[in-house]
Design an enzyme around this catalytic site. Structure first.
Site, short mmCIF file in Angstrom:
data_model
loop_
_atom_site.label_atom_id
_atom_site.label_comp_id
_atom_site.label_asym_id
_atom_site.label_seq_id
_atom_site.Cartn_x
_atom_site.Cartn_y
_atom_site.Cartn_z
N SER A 255 0.44 -0.96 -0.06
CA SER A 255 0.08 -0.34 -0.11
C SER A 255 1.05 1.53 -0.19
CB SER A 255 -0.77 -0.41 1.02
OG SER A 255 0.07 0.38 2.27
N LYS A 256 0.55 2.19 -0.86
CA LYS A 256 0.89 3.23 -0.88
C LYS A 256 0.63 4.47 0.59
CE LYS A 256 1.82 3.68 -5.21
NZ LYS A 256 0.83 4.11 -5.76
N ARG A 257 0.00 3.03 2.19
CA ARG A 257 0.17 4.23 3.42
C ARG A 257 1.31 3.20 4.62
NH1 ARG A 257 -4.30 3.07 4.34
NH2 ARG A 257 -4.77 1.94 2.30
#
Length: 505
Positions: A255-257
């Site tokens: 994920s980008k988080r």
RNA sequence: GGCCCCAUCGUCUAGUGGACUAGGACUCAGCCCUUUCAAGGCUGCGACAGGGGUUCGAAUCCCCUUGGGGCUACCA
């Protein structure tokens, strides 16, 4: 260096990210493999910026990208900032080139102008249908009508309607798809900029790229790229599709988080590892093990060793989840392997920031120089250093004992612990010289004389001088503090413990 | 849905028909060492997704199933 049996020709390999956000670990891994292969073959590593989507452009990302690459030690031979024989290396500065090649395809019947509107396309999408090639065979009259109308157009690739196309992937072998499944993708957008498909083919050809390493999400469009190379009459480079990096928690692409592993947070962005106390050598080594392996029994290796053995054919096709716990362990390995002075240099900025000190003064601080080797084998990332040494930089008044029971040694009572502290004060006051070995000898014999195990004897003293039950080795810690300061702290601890004993009596 | 990719311990991996009672690493557990915490040493737990073939012989080759992933934009 010994003569390696390299049968490979020098490769020209590019890392071609789009500047839409901060560089993440997956991108860094791709860049690392690019670099490794270029170096292994004695070829060139090229950095090219694919910014043909002006909507997603993020001005911060270019700087972040170059900083991240340089941090890992991946220097490029050609790129936007240093130029090269095929400059410019930023696609938005090459738009005239793409236009020219797109027009060439149109002139040769390999592509066509498509005037379909956004709304019409939306209709198709709503019906769950792909583009229906409606403008592929427009009559000259129809085309003239659209032109007269001033309708904007895109240029679409006229993909072969029959047959099949095979892509040879260096790590997966042949991948074949039916040509009819490729529905005339857009090559040049109505804003005049190319799509990835056109730009990548034109640039890889013009820049004489021999090997294309990119994420496996590109596999589905690889046959299209082969078709475009064919349409131009160019030969395609070797394709190497790297396995995606999975999210360690749950499944799917990373994920980008932030992602949480074992209660700890891990970021997908390289910048957070730079500021988070990770060493470039450790990250390099760690990433090199993701999808590739140096040796069956050895996973710690140098850059030179990696370069000498790296080959794209040995990359695994399997998607991988980053084992962050292993990254930490490996970072610890590299920290321990540093020369003590080098380590002190490396931790100084982190400690200085936490303590609000100037890095320069800390670098020359006797306390840091003495403490650094003691904490070197106790931390896995540089950011863990401060809590191990902060007590040495605080005045005695700041060493408080909110939990006085910590001053009581194992199997000892509060009163006995006070006796231990008093005895310790005596030793500290009288010992000559005030050195580690003398202190140790004196404490050992006094503990024995008082019939207290050394561990129990030292525990109250440890808390007294550092305020914590966990610290670097005690005698060294005392030495760092000096005789006077040590005595003050032991005295304060005795006071605190007396107060506690009275309150609980 | 359609097309494509993948499949060895929890995770990262070695393994390309016989050297596999499947090796290493991280994690976890235990023991040793020890002034706390680490580090280090030793031991242990732990995997070839399932089913069919091919073969004298399969983790390795083929097929199916299952599972996971990717793509399916005038984004890359």
């Amino acid at each position: 260096m010994t003569m390696a049996t390299i049968s490979t020709l020098p490769a020209r390999v590019r890392f071609a990210p789009s500047p839409t956000g901060f560089l993440h670990l997956g991108g860094l891994r791709t860049a690392l493999f690019d670099w490794l292969y270029a170096r292994h073959t004695g070829g060139q590593f090229i950095l090219r910026i694919e910014d043909t989507d002006q909507k997603r452009f993020n001005p911060e990302s270019l700087d972040d990208l170059m900083r991240s690459l340089r941090w890992l030690g991946l220097e490029w031979d050609e790129g936007p900032d240093i130029g090269g024989p095929h400059a410019p290396y930023i696609q938005s500065e090459r738009r005239a080139i793409y236009r020219q090649y797109a027009d060439w395809l149109v002139e040769h019947g390999k592509a066509y102008r498509c005037y379909t509107t956004e709304a019409e396309l939306e209709e198709l999408r709503a019906a769950g249908k792909p583009y229906d090639r409606r403008h592929r065979n427009l009559t000259p009259e129809q085309r003239a009508a659209f032109e007269a109308e001033g309708r904007p157009y895109v240029i679409r690739f006229a993909a072969p309607l029959t047959g099949s196309t095979t892509v040879h992937d260096a790590i997966r072998g042949p991948i074949t798809v039916e040509n009819s499944s490729v529905v005339d993708p857009v090559l040049l957008k109505s804003d005049g900029l190319p799509t990835y498909h056109l730009a990548v083919v034109v640039d890889d050809h013009l820049m004489e790229i021999t090997h294309v390493l990119r994420g496996e999400e590109w596999i589905p469009s690889a046959p299209l790229h082969v078709m475009i190379f064919d349409a131009f009459g160019w030969s395609a480079p070797v394709f190497v599709h790297l396995p995606v990096i999975l999210d360690p928690s749950g499944k799917g692409k990373m994920s980008k988080r932030k992602t949480v592993v074992d209660g700890r947070e891990f970021s997908p962005f390289v910048r957070d590892y730079i500021s988070g106390g990770y060493l470039p050598d450790a990250m390099f080594n760690f990433l090199a093990n993701m999808g590739w392996s140096y040796d069956a029994e050895q996973e710690i290796f140098t850059r030179e060793e990696a370069i000498s053995r790296f080959d794209v054919a040995d990359i695994s096709p399997k998607a991988t989840a980053l084992p962050f716990g292993k990254l930490e362990w490996m970072n610890g390995v590299y920290i321990r392997r540093m020369a003590p002075t080098q380590f002190a240099e490396a931790v100084a900025p982190y400690i200085a920031a936490d303590l609000g000190m100037s890095v320069e003064s800390l670098r020359h601080d006797r306390r840091l120089i003495e403490l650094a080797p003691l904490i070197q084998e106790r931390i896995k990332v540089l950011t863990e250093a401060t809590p191990l040494v902060d007590w040495a930089f605080a005045p005695a008044e700041q060493i408080t004992y909110p939990d006085p029971t910590l001053l009581i040694g194992k199997k000892l009572t509060a009163v006995e612990s006070i006796d231990v502290l008093k005895a310790s004060a005596e030793i500290v006051a009288d010992i000559e010289p005030f050195e580690v070995s003398a202190l140790e000898a004196a404490f050992r014999s006094r503990a024995e004389a008082m019939q207290v195990k050394l561990g129990s004897f030292l525990a109250p003293v440890r808390v007294a001088i550092t305020g914590k039950p966990v610290s670097p080795p005690l005698f060294e810690s005392m030495h760092v503090l000096g005789r006077a300061e040590t005595l003050i702290r032991i005295g304060n601890a005795i006071q605190a413990l007396r107060l506690h004993a009275m309150q609980t009596a």
